[in-house]
Enzyme design. Structure first.
Site, PDB file in Angstrom:
ATOM      1  N   THR A 139       4.040  56.589  46.007  1.00 56.36           N
ATOM      2  CA  THR A 139       3.564  56.702  44.634  1.00 56.36           C
ATOM      3  C   THR A 139       2.382  57.659  44.523  1.00 56.36           C
ATOM      4  O   THR A 139       1.626  57.824  45.486  1.00 56.36           O
ATOM      5  CB  THR A 139       3.134  55.298  44.137  1.00 56.36           C
ATOM      6  OG1 THR A 139       2.433  55.438  42.917  1.00 56.36           O
ATOM      7  CG2 THR A 139       2.228  54.581  45.125  1.00 56.36           C
ATOM      8  N   ASP A 140       2.197  58.216  43.329  1.00 56.06           N
ATOM      9  CA  ASP A 140       1.015  59.066  43.102  1.00 56.06           C
ATOM     10  C   ASP A 140      -0.273  58.231  43.063  1.00 56.06           C
ATOM     11  O   ASP A 140      -1.376  58.774  43.145  1.00 56.06           O
ATOM     12  CB  ASP A 140       1.168  59.894  41.811  1.00 56.06           C
ATOM     13  CG  ASP A 140       1.360  59.068  40.541  1.00 56.06           C
ATOM     14  OD1 ASP A 140       1.371  57.815  40.627  1.00 56.06           O
ATOM     15  OD2 ASP A 140       1.486  59.677  39.463  1.00 56.06           O
ATOM     16  N   GLU A 141      -0.130  56.889  42.946  1.00 56.93           N
ATOM     17  CA  GLU A 141      -1.332  56.040  42.841  1.00 56.93           C
ATOM     18  C   GLU A 141      -2.170  56.051  44.110  1.00 56.93           C
ATOM     19  O   GLU A 141      -3.341  55.681  44.076  1.00 56.93           O
ATOM     20  CB  GLU A 141      -0.949  54.590  42.522  1.00 56.93           C
ATOM     21  CG  GLU A 141      -0.270  54.467  41.186  1.00 56.93           C
ATOM     22  CD  GLU A 141      -0.316  53.077  40.582  1.00 56.93           C
ATOM     23  OE1 GLU A 141      -1.061  52.218  41.083  1.00 56.93           O
ATOM     24  OE2 GLU A 141       0.388  52.856  39.593  1.00 56.93           O
ATOM     25  N   TYR A 173      -2.308  47.135  45.223  1.00 50.32           N
ATOM     26  CA  TYR A 173      -0.965  47.760  45.299  1.00 50.32           C
ATOM     27  C   TYR A 173      -1.058  49.144  45.926  1.00 50.32           C
ATOM     28  O   TYR A 173      -0.366  49.445  46.911  1.00 50.32           O
ATOM     29  CB  TYR A 173      -0.331  47.847  43.902  1.00 50.32           C
ATOM     30  CG  TYR A 173       0.822  48.836  43.850  1.00 50.32           C
ATOM     31  CD1 TYR A 173       2.023  48.571  44.496  1.00 50.32           C
ATOM     32  CD2 TYR A 173       0.704  50.062  43.173  1.00 50.32           C
ATOM     33  CE1 TYR A 173       3.084  49.494  44.476  1.00 50.32           C
ATOM     34  CE2 TYR A 173       1.748  50.975  43.149  1.00 50.32           C
ATOM     35  CZ  TYR A 173       2.936  50.687  43.806  1.00 50.32           C
ATOM     36  OH  TYR A 173       3.967  51.598  43.791  1.00 50.32           O
ATOM     37  N   LYS A 180       0.423  50.652  49.496  1.00 48.25           N
ATOM     38  CA  LYS A 180       1.352  51.795  49.581  1.00 48.25           C
ATOM     39  C   LYS A 180       0.741  52.893  50.457  1.00 48.25           C
ATOM     40  O   LYS A 180       1.430  53.529  51.250  1.00 48.25           O
ATOM     41  CB  LYS A 180       1.679  52.343  48.185  1.00 48.25           C
ATOM     42  CG  LYS A 180       2.545  51.441  47.326  1.00 48.25           C
ATOM     43  CD  LYS A 180       3.928  51.170  47.887  1.00 48.25           C
ATOM     44  CE  LYS A 180       4.862  52.359  47.846  1.00 48.25           C
ATOM     45  NZ  LYS A 180       6.250  51.989  48.260  1.00 48.25           N
TER      46      LYS A 180
HETATM   47  P1  NAD Z   1      10.887  47.008  41.734  1.00 50.35           P
HETATM   48  O1  NAD Z   1       9.755  46.040  41.793  1.00 50.35           O
HETATM   49  O2  NAD Z   1      11.684  47.140  40.477  1.00 50.35           O
HETATM   50  O3  NAD Z   1      11.941  46.660  42.892  1.00 50.35           O
HETATM   51  C1  NAD Z   1      11.542  46.344  44.186  1.00 50.35           C
HETATM   52  C2  NAD Z   1      12.776  45.812  44.929  1.00 50.35           C
HETATM   53  O4  NAD Z   1      12.387  45.535  46.277  1.00 50.35           O
HETATM   54  C3  NAD Z   1      13.331  44.514  44.353  1.00 50.35           C
HETATM   55  O5  NAD Z   1      14.740  44.579  44.266  1.00 50.35           O
HETATM   56  C4  NAD Z   1      12.901  43.459  45.351  1.00 50.35           C
HETATM   57  O6  NAD Z   1      13.786  42.345  45.426  1.00 50.35           O
HETATM   58  C5  NAD Z   1      12.888  44.249  46.648  1.00 50.35           C
HETATM   59  N1  NAD Z   1      11.979  43.675  47.643  1.00 50.35           N
HETATM   60  C6  NAD Z   1      10.686  43.285  47.458  1.00 50.35           C
HETATM   61  N2  NAD Z   1      10.193  42.775  48.593  1.00 50.35           N
HETATM   62  C7  NAD Z   1      11.179  42.860  49.528  1.00 50.35           C
HETATM   63  C8  NAD Z   1      11.276  42.519  50.897  1.00 50.35           C
HETATM   64  N3  NAD Z   1      10.254  41.939  51.528  1.00 50.35           N
HETATM   65  N4  NAD Z   1      12.425  42.768  51.552  1.00 50.35           N
HETATM   66  C9  NAD Z   1      13.489  43.342  50.906  1.00 50.35           C
HETATM   67  N5  NAD Z   1      13.462  43.663  49.608  1.00 50.35           N
HETATM   68  C10 NAD Z   1      12.316  43.440  48.913  1.00 50.35           C
HETATM   69  O7  NAD Z   1      10.288  48.389  42.190  1.00 50.35           O
HETATM   70  P2  NAD Z   1      10.569  49.873  41.636  1.00 50.35           P
HETATM   71  O8  NAD Z   1       9.771  50.093  40.428  1.00 50.35           O
HETATM   72  O9  NAD Z   1      12.021  50.099  41.622  1.00 50.35           O
HETATM   73  O10 NAD Z   1       9.911  50.716  42.813  1.00 50.35           O
HETATM   74  C11 NAD Z   1      10.668  51.060  43.969  1.00 50.35           C
HETATM   75  C12 NAD Z   1       9.771  51.831  44.920  1.00 50.35           C
HETATM   76  O11 NAD Z   1       9.267  52.988  44.275  1.00 50.35           O
HETATM   77  C13 NAD Z   1       8.549  51.058  45.406  1.00 50.35           C
HETATM   78  O12 NAD Z   1       8.332  51.384  46.746  1.00 50.35           O
HETATM   79  C14 NAD Z   1       7.412  51.576  44.529  1.00 50.35           C
HETATM   80  O13 NAD Z   1       6.182  51.473  45.202  1.00 50.35           O
HETATM   81  C15 NAD Z   1       7.841  53.019  44.343  1.00 50.35           C
HETATM   82  N6  NAD Z   1       7.370  53.646  43.109  1.00 50.35           N
HETATM   83  C16 NAD Z   1       7.695  53.108  41.888  1.00 50.35           C
HETATM   84  C17 NAD Z   1       7.296  53.779  40.719  1.00 50.35           C
HETATM   85  C18 NAD Z   1       7.637  53.256  39.345  1.00 50.35           C
HETATM   86  O14 NAD Z   1       7.225  53.869  38.359  1.00 50.35           O
HETATM   87  N7  NAD Z   1       8.382  52.177  39.208  1.00 50.35           N
HETATM   88  C19 NAD Z   1       6.577  54.966  40.819  1.00 50.35           C
HETATM   89  C20 NAD Z   1       6.216  55.443  42.083  1.00 50.35           C
HETATM   90  C21 NAD Z   1       6.657  54.800  43.217  1.00 50.35           C
HETATM   91  O1  DAU Z   2       2.164  55.968  39.130  1.00 47.20           O
HETATM   92  C1  DAU Z   2       3.245  55.344  39.763  1.00 47.20           C
HETATM   93  C2  DAU Z   2       3.132  53.847  39.597  1.00 47.20           C
HETATM   94  O2  DAU Z   2       3.469  53.573  38.253  1.00 47.20           O
HETATM   95  C3  DAU Z   2       4.023  53.051  40.541  1.00 47.20           C
HETATM   96  O3  DAU Z   2       3.608  53.271  41.856  1.00 47.20           O
HETATM   97  C4  DAU Z   2       3.981  51.552  40.227  1.00 47.20           C
HETATM   98  O4  DAU Z   2       4.916  50.870  41.019  1.00 47.20           O
HETATM   99  C5  DAU Z   2       4.317  51.360  38.771  1.00 47.20           C
HETATM  100  O5  DAU Z   2       4.161  49.997  38.444  1.00 47.20           O
HETATM  101  C6  DAU Z   2       3.416  52.214  37.887  1.00 47.20           C
HETATM  102  O6  DAU Z   2       2.044  51.751  37.905  1.00 47.20           O
HETATM  103  P1  DAU Z   2       1.160  51.732  36.553  1.00 47.20           P
HETATM  104  O7  DAU Z   2       0.076  50.768  36.746  1.00 47.20           O
HETATM  105  O8  DAU Z   2       0.818  53.096  36.119  1.00 47.20           O
HETATM  106  O9  DAU Z   2       2.308  51.190  35.540  1.00 47.20           O
HETATM  107  P2  DAU Z   2       2.289  50.051  34.426  1.00 47.20           P
HETATM  108  O10 DAU Z   2       3.621  50.156  33.743  1.00 47.20           O
HETATM  109  O11 DAU Z   2       1.858  48.738  34.925  1.00 47.20           O
HETATM  110  O12 DAU Z   2       1.165  50.598  33.419  1.00 47.20           O
HETATM  111  C7  DAU Z   2       1.253  51.881  32.825  1.00 47.20           C
HETATM  112  C8  DAU Z   2       0.010  52.057  31.966  1.00 47.20           C
HETATM  113  O13 DAU Z   2       0.049  51.144  30.867  1.00 47.20           O
HETATM  114  C9  DAU Z   2      -1.295  51.760  32.701  1.00 47.20           C
HETATM  115  O14 DAU Z   2      -2.321  52.601  32.206  1.00 47.20           O
HETATM  116  C10 DAU Z   2      -1.607  50.314  32.308  1.00 47.20           C
HETATM  117  C11 DAU Z   2      -1.077  50.243  30.889  1.00 47.20           C
HETATM  118  N1  DAU Z   2      -0.596  48.912  30.445  1.00 47.20           N
HETATM  119  C12 DAU Z   2       0.303  48.273  31.247  1.00 47.20           C
HETATM  120  C13 DAU Z   2       0.787  47.033  30.884  1.00 47.20           C
HETATM  121  C14 DAU Z   2       1.771  46.296  31.770  1.00 47.20           C
HETATM  122  C15 DAU Z   2      -1.010  48.383  29.255  1.00 47.20           C
HETATM  123  O15 DAU Z   2      -1.821  48.999  28.499  1.00 47.20           O
HETATM  124  N2  DAU Z   2      -0.530  47.160  28.885  1.00 47.20           N
HETATM  125  C16 DAU Z   2       0.342  46.449  29.652  1.00 47.20           C
HETATM  126  O16 DAU Z   2       0.724  45.319  29.263  1.00 47.20           O
END
Ligand code: NAD
Ligand code: DAU
Length: 337
Positions: free
Chosen positions: A123-125, A150, A154
């Site tokens: 992730t970019d985080e 988190y 990562k």
């Molecule tokens: P998500 O939370 O929707 O899904 C995570 C999946 O991993 C689930 O199906 C869960 O059951 C499985 N999982 C969790 N713990 C596990 C374990 N111990 N063993 C096997 N499976 C397990 O996540 P997502 O949003 O699809 O993100 C996927 C990946 O991408 C993550 O690594 C996250 O850090 C990364 N990522 C997500 C975003 C985003 O915007 N969603 C952005 C940047 C990076």
């Molecule tokens: O940048 C990549 C990341 O993006 C991933 O690595 C993470 O897995 C993914 O969860 C996401 O993280 P963020 O914290 O950026 O996403 P989230 O959807 O939780 O929040 C997006 C923005 O919205 C952030 O500034 C927080 C804000 N927010 C979020 C929630 C859930 C609100 O204002 N209200 C809310 O209820």
């Protein structure tokens, strides 16, 4: 090719499994997922009878099940993680366990089984937080500075993956992407939470002043980028994958969703801010563009509109998800809202 996808029942993982089976129908795909609250096999109903697809329920922290599922695998795409920042603030322990220790288990098994590629999804985080007034963006050379449990977990996993490349020669690639949006995203994340709350006639909780900026990437653009990295990426390299938004803040995102649903700003509720809330993310994807020829194809406004439509048409999917454990989490996080 025999591809092992970890976390393939989650948001991005399930979109990736669907993408891969459609675009590489000759490959075998094994989806290894623990099915935590975030995993949902309904996302994969359309492929469950595909002879090239197999689901195996298991935990990446469990060495025996990982070792078993690794047999004959050439390529791993590792999505499995605890992924929600707010939950990491409430309970960091599962994040360290799955994201750091689980990744170590996979790396050791991949090494032992001589896999040809371990692609790690990050992730970019991990790069920390940018200032609103800055114009700079994160890139592959940005120093790590994670600020939530988190992102720290990562970052730990990224360091381990790189260490296995340098120390043991494991053939790895890493991608750090921005905030994904699209179908099947669990409604704890900002965009699906906002859309589904509005569809239920509830308000949208906006943290702090709402002026936080994220870079938004449509999930299919992300899947295409991973595909290219697997085909043409250089071993040991990292690629940043970002979207087409230019510094759009959370309030602007909400206003677009409100417009799409014909609602007004009375549906916004400002709530207590997230502790340590990162102010701004922006991601420079020049490297993957120049070296691999990737660019995002899906513009934010059009694909946000399609995403709103998807949640409107798939009410049963998110209504099923928004009960039980979700209700408990929601109450803890937002109180009565
Ligand atoms: P998500 O939370 O929707 O899904 C995570 C999946 O991993 C689930 O199906 C869960 O059951 C499985 N999982 C969790 N713990 C596990 C374990 N111990 N063993 C096997 N499976 C397990 O996540 P997502 O949003 O699809 O993100 C996927 C990946 O991408 C993550 O690594 C996250 O850090 C990364 N990522 C997500 C975003 C985003 O915007 N969603 C952005 C940047 C990076
Ligand atoms: O940048 C990549 C990341 O993006 C991933 O690595 C993470 O897995 C993914 O969860 C996401 O993280 P963020 O914290 O950026 O996403 P989230 O959807 O939780 O929040 C997006 C923005 O919205 C952030 O500034 C927080 C804000 N927010 C979020 C929630 C859930 C609100 O204002 N209200 C809310 O209820």
């Amino acid at each position: 090719m025999k591809l092992l996808v970890t976390g393939g029942a989650g948001f991005i993982g399930s979109n990736f499994v669907l993408y891969w089976l459609k675009n590489h129908p000759q490959d075998k795909v094994i989806n290894f997922d623990k099915l935590t609250y975030a995993g949902n096999l309904e996302n994969l109903e359309s492929v469950e009878n595909n002879p090239n697809y197999e689901f195996v329920q298991g935990d990446i922290c469990d060495e025996d099940s990982v070792e078993k599922v690794m047999a004959g695998v050439d390529t791993i795409v590792h999505f499995a993680a605890e992924s929600h920042v707010d939950r990491s603030i409430l309970n960091p322990s599962d994040f360290v366990k799955t994201n750091v220790l689980g990744t170590r288990v996979l790396l050791d098994s991949a090494l032992k089984n001589k896999v040809k590629r371990f692609h790690h999804i990050s992730t970019d985080e991990v790069f920390g937080s940018l200032k609103l007034e800055d114009k700079n963006k994160f890139n592959e050379r940005t120093t790590y500075n994670p600020r939530s449990p988190y992102s720290a977990s990562k970052a730990g996993s990224d360091h381990l993956v790189r260490a296995y490349y340098f120390t043991y020669g494991l053939p790895v690639t890493i991608s750090n992407c921005s905030n994904n949006f699209g179908p099947y995203q669990f409604p704890e994340k900002f965009i699906p939470l906002a859309i589904t709350n509005l569809l239920e006639g509830k308000k949208v909780p906006v943290y702090g002043d709402g002026l936080y900026v994220r870079d938004w990437l449509y999930v299919e653009d992300h899947c295409r980028a991973i595909d290219l990295i697997l085909q043409k990426g250089k071993l040991g390299e990292t690629y940043c994958i970002g979207g087409l938004t230019q510094d759009i803040n959370n309030l602007e995102v909400i206003k677009k969703i409100l417009d799409n649903l014909g609602k007004d700003e009375k549906s916004i509720e400002f709530v207590k801010d997230r502790p340590g809330h990162d102010r701004r993310y922006a991601l420079d994807w020049t490297k993957i563009n120049k070296e691999l020829g990737w660019k995002p194809l899906y513009g934010f406004d059009e694909w946000l509109k399609k995403t709103v439509k998807w949640y409107t048409e798939n009410r049963r999917w998110w209504e099923d998800v928004k009960n039980g454990e979700y209700k408990k989490y929601y109450k803890k996080q937002y109180g009565v809202l």
